[in-house]
Scaffold this motif. Structure first.
Motif, PDB file in Angstrom:
ATOM      1  N   THR A   4       0.633  -1.300  -0.002  1.00  0.00           N
ATOM      2  CA  THR A   4      -0.109  -0.060  -0.013  1.00  0.00           C
ATOM      3  C   THR A   4       0.858   1.187   0.036  1.00  0.00           C
ATOM      4  O   THR A   4       0.623   2.081  -0.844  1.00  0.00           O
ATOM      5  CB  THR A   4      -0.876  -0.089   1.104  1.00  0.00           C
TER       6      THR A   4
ATOM      7  N   GLU B 249       0.974   3.816  -3.204  1.00  0.00           N
ATOM      8  CA  GLU B 249       0.461   5.088  -2.927  1.00  0.00           C
ATOM      9  C   GLU B 249       0.842   6.234  -2.090  1.00  0.00           C
ATOM     10  O   GLU B 249       0.666   7.212  -2.173  1.00  0.00           O
ATOM     11  CB  GLU B 249      -1.037   4.835  -2.358  1.00  0.00           C
ATOM     12  N   THR B 250       1.975   6.105  -1.191  1.00  0.00           N
ATOM     13  CA  THR B 250       2.387   7.068  -0.523  1.00  0.00           C
ATOM     14  C   THR B 250       3.875   7.146  -0.449  1.00  0.00           C
ATOM     15  O   THR B 250       4.425   7.721   0.622  1.00  0.00           O
ATOM     16  CB  THR B 250       1.734   7.060   0.914  1.00  0.00           C
TER      17      THR B 250
ATOM     18  N   PHE C  14       2.503  10.315  -3.073  1.00  0.00           N
ATOM     19  CA  PHE C  14       2.212   9.462  -4.138  1.00  0.00           C
ATOM     20  C   PHE C  14       3.116   8.116  -4.300  1.00  0.00           C
ATOM     21  O   PHE C  14       4.003   8.229  -3.428  1.00  0.00           O
ATOM     22  CB  PHE C  14       1.971  10.285  -5.365  1.00  0.00           C
TER      23      PHE C  14
ATOM     24  N   ASP D 291       1.659   3.657  -8.110  1.00  0.00           N
ATOM     25  CA  ASP D 291       0.315   3.460  -8.878  1.00  0.00           C
ATOM     26  C   ASP D 291       0.239   4.511  -9.789  1.00  0.00           C
ATOM     27  O   ASP D 291       0.214   4.146 -11.218  1.00  0.00           O
ATOM     28  CB  ASP D 291      -0.980   3.648  -7.977  1.00  0.00           C
TER      29      ASP D 291
ATOM     30  N   SER E 240      -2.618  -4.694  -6.330  1.00  0.00           N
ATOM     31  CA  SER E 240      -3.891  -4.442  -5.390  1.00  0.00           C
ATOM     32  C   SER E 240      -4.625  -5.698  -4.981  1.00  0.00           C
ATOM     33  O   SER E 240      -5.264  -5.701  -3.611  1.00  0.00           O
ATOM     34  CB  SER E 240      -4.718  -3.483  -6.046  1.00  0.00           C
TER      35      SER E 240
ATOM     36  N   ASP F 180     -10.733   2.075  -9.810  1.00  0.00           N
ATOM     37  CA  ASP F 180      -9.244   2.677 -10.015  1.00  0.00           C
ATOM     38  C   ASP F 180      -8.802   2.154 -11.409  1.00  0.00           C
ATOM     39  O   ASP F 180      -8.186   3.054 -12.265  1.00  0.00           O
ATOM     40  CB  ASP F 180      -8.399   2.197  -8.864  1.00  0.00           C
TER      41      ASP F 180
ATOM     42  N   ASP G 152      -5.153   8.877 -10.794  1.00  0.00           N
ATOM     43  CA  ASP G 152      -4.355   8.045 -10.080  1.00  0.00           C
ATOM     44  C   ASP G 152      -3.554   8.580  -8.950  1.00  0.00           C
ATOM     45  O   ASP G 152      -3.354   7.788  -8.175  1.00  0.00           O
ATOM     46  CB  ASP G 152      -3.360   7.210 -11.006  1.00  0.00           C
TER      47      ASP G 152
ATOM     48  N   LYS H  24      -6.799   6.460  -4.203  1.00  0.00           N
ATOM     49  CA  LYS H  24      -5.952   5.445  -3.636  1.00  0.00           C
ATOM     50  C   LYS H  24      -7.034   4.385  -3.176  1.00  0.00           C
ATOM     51  O   LYS H  24      -6.988   4.148  -1.864  1.00  0.00           O
ATOM     52  CB  LYS H  24      -5.499   6.399  -2.303  1.00  0.00           C
TER      53      LYS H  24
ATOM     54  N   ASN I 204      -6.003   1.330  -2.535  1.00  0.00           N
ATOM     55  CA  ASN I 204      -5.360   0.269  -1.572  1.00  0.00           C
ATOM     56  C   ASN I 204      -5.315   0.896  -0.033  1.00  0.00           C
ATOM     57  O   ASN I 204      -5.408   0.184   0.638  1.00  0.00           O
ATOM     58  CB  ASN I 204      -3.696  -0.017  -2.140  1.00  0.00           C
ATOM     59  N   THR I 205      -5.206   2.137   0.026  1.00  0.00           N
ATOM     60  CA  THR I 205      -5.423   2.802   1.353  1.00  0.00           C
ATOM     61  C   THR I 205      -6.690   2.494   1.768  1.00  0.00           C
ATOM     62  O   THR I 205      -6.944   2.077   3.038  1.00  0.00           O
ATOM     63  CB  THR I 205      -5.172   4.422   1.278  1.00  0.00           C
TER      64      THR I 205
END
Length: 112
Positions: free
Chosen positions: A16, A20-21, A30, A33, A51, A78, A92, A96, A98-99
């Motif tokens: 995740t 995403e982060t 970001f 992804d 995912s 997504d 994208d 998010k 996955n979060t």
């Protein structure tokens, strides 16, 4: 053979974060992804495959079917939005899944 659910949960958190982060510019975070989404045709599919590991872990933890369906919807949304040229690539960075799916998974694990 016993499955170590804790290791899978740790892996889900890492995936995740990576998707995403992991990176940030100023306060904007970001991950891979949106970068993968720039690869025509295959980037969004690779992201979706990664995912779905979260869904697999949710199934291992036996969370309710409606929550699994919600997680699949988040990934599918997504994937569809991300496949739209230019607009999808920009979104994208915002969507998010996955979060969201990690939050569902962790909440359900606490409720078990």
């Amino acid at each position: 053979m016993k499955i170590d659910k804790t290791k899978h949960l740790v892996a889900v958190r890492k995936i995740t974060k990576l998707l995403e982060t992991k990176f940030s510019i100023w306060k904007f975070k970001f991950g891979l992804d949106p970068i993968l989404g720039l690869l025509p045709g295959i980037g969004d599919i690779i992201s979706a495959i990664l995912s779905f590991y979260i869904v697999f872990v949710a199934i291992l933890h036996k969370i309710p079917l409606l929550k699994i369906i919600r997680m699949i919807f988040n990934i599918g949304f997504d994937l569809i939005i991300g496949s739209i040229p230019i607009v999808g690539d920009a979104l994208d960075f915002v969507i998010k899944p996955n979060t969201k799916n990690l939050a569902i998974l962790e909440k359900e694990i606490k409720n078990l």
